[in-house]
Design a protein around this motif. Structure first.
Motif, PDB file in Angstrom:
ATOM      1  N   LEU A  38       0.626  -0.915  -0.002  1.00  0.00           N
ATOM      2  CA  LEU A  38       0.295  -0.131  -0.163  1.00  0.00           C
ATOM      3  C   LEU A  38       0.974   1.345   0.174  1.00  0.00           C
ATOM      4  N   ALA A  39       0.094   2.507  -0.764  1.00  0.00           N
ATOM      5  CA  ALA A  39       1.175   3.138  -0.300  1.00  0.00           C
ATOM      6  C   ALA A  39       0.430   4.083   0.255  1.00  0.00           C
ATOM      7  N   GLY A  40       1.521   5.200   0.550  1.00  0.00           N
ATOM      8  CA  GLY A  40       1.416   6.926   1.973  1.00  0.00           C
ATOM      9  C   GLY A  40      -0.003   7.308   0.889  1.00  0.00           C
ATOM     10  N   VAL A  41      -0.757   7.724   2.242  1.00  0.00           N
ATOM     11  CA  VAL A  41      -1.447   8.882   2.283  1.00  0.00           C
ATOM     12  C   VAL A  41      -1.246  10.627   2.707  1.00  0.00           C
ATOM     13  N   PHE A  42      -2.136  11.115   1.480  1.00  0.00           N
ATOM     14  CA  PHE A  42      -0.850  12.462   2.241  1.00  0.00           C
ATOM     15  C   PHE A  42      -2.483  13.619   1.406  1.00  0.00           C
ATOM     16  N   SER A  43      -2.298  14.861   1.948  1.00  0.00           N
ATOM     17  CA  SER A  43      -2.990  15.845   1.251  1.00  0.00           C
ATOM     18  C   SER A  43      -2.336  16.839   1.506  1.00  0.00           C
ATOM     19  N   VAL A  44      -2.604  17.759   0.351  1.00  0.00           N
ATOM     20  CA  VAL A  44      -2.330  19.338   0.719  1.00  0.00           C
ATOM     21  C   VAL A  44      -3.234  20.577  -0.134  1.00  0.00           C
ATOM     22  N   THR A  45      -2.969  21.371   1.380  1.00  0.00           N
ATOM     23  CA  THR A  45      -3.471  22.878   1.226  1.00  0.00           C
ATOM     24  C   THR A  45      -2.554  24.224   0.395  1.00  0.00           C
ATOM     25  N   PRO A  46      -3.799  25.018  -0.688  1.00  0.00           N
ATOM     26  CA  PRO A  46      -4.764  24.475  -0.624  1.00  0.00           C
ATOM     27  C   PRO A  46      -4.835  23.951  -2.297  1.00  0.00           C
TER      28      PRO A  46
END
Length: 256
Positions: A38-46
């Motif tokens: 499984l890959a990592g999970v990331f978020s970007v803002t904005p």
């Protein structure tokens, strides 16, 4: 916003870039046995980046939402559309992300800076896409096979907009499939347009509707399918188009 893999579609696709898109870059297993890691999970803002000609740089926050370390890098592309709405992305050195490589521990967060290196245009919008891409690492399993994890990427539009830059959208409709209309919108302005909703009405009656997030860049047009629940009779009607900034336009049309 947590990110999970799904298939990539072009930027002009109605539902993809409103507001963000996930690109499934690779699923590789160098052996026949186990499933990929499984890959990592990331978020970007904005998820959409706006700049003015006076801005030297803007802050972008990246968060590792997973429980494993993630390594990321950015691809920066100039984004245009052909007259028929087909997307074109070309690598550019107009922008730079600092730092260019981001390594985040589990649940860690980092603020990076996106800077414009060339002078902004005083009359038209400069349009780019920044693709934040996970750098996967091959891992060896207990049975000595090599697994390559799924690599995710988040594609974000970047707009550098001077005050004079405006969209200039004209729309028309013609019959398409059964109980549907093909709505064509052209943008002859100097800034992007994003159509969020199309309503074709006759008085208070809604004849057909489209919902999405379709981008129309300067000099391009897009065709959207507005669908109704029953056969659409010919005659005069009103075509209402709503944009991502909350504004709307109405066009008087005649359906053949």
């Amino acid at each position: 916003m947590k990110l999970f893999p799904q298939l990539h579609r072009p930027a002009s696709a109605p539902a993809l870039y409103g507001p963000a898109a996930i690109i499934l870059l690779a699923i590789g297993v160098l052996s026949a046995a186990p499933a990929p890691a499984l890959a990592g999970v990331f978020s970007v803002t904005p998820v959409r980046i706006y700049m003015t000609p006076r801005d030297r740089a803007v802050a972008v926050t990246i968060t590792n939402e997973g429980d494993t370390e993630v390594v990321l890098q950015a691809d920066l592309n100039a984004w245009t559309q052909k007259p028929d709405g087909t997307d074109e992305q070309v690598p550019t050195e107009d922008l730079i992300l600092s730092p260019p490589i981001i390594k985040l521990a589990p649940n860690a967060r980092q603020v990076v800076r996106l800077a414009l290196l060339k002078p902004a245009d005083a009359s038209r919008q400069l349009i780019y896409r920044m693709i934040m891409r996970e750098v996967p690492e091959a891992v060896a399993s207990r049975d000595k096979t090599i697994q390559v994890p799924i690599a995710l990427a988040l594609s974000m539009p970047v707009f550098i907009t001077p005050p004079p830059a405006k969209r200039d959208v004209v729309c028309q409709a013609e019959r398409g499939a059964a109980q549907a209309l093909n709505v064509t919108c052209s943008n002859s302005g100097t800034a992007y347009a994003q159509v969020r909703e199309v309503l074709v009405k006759r008085g208070t009656q809604v004849l057909a509707k489209f919902e999405g997030g379709t981008y129309i860049l300067p000099g391009a047009r897009q065709v959207m399918s507005a669908k109704g629940e029953q056969a659409i009779a010919p005659g005069a009607a009103q075509l209402g188009v709503s944009f991502d900034d909350g504004k709307s336009q109405t066009f008087d049309i005649t359906l053949p």
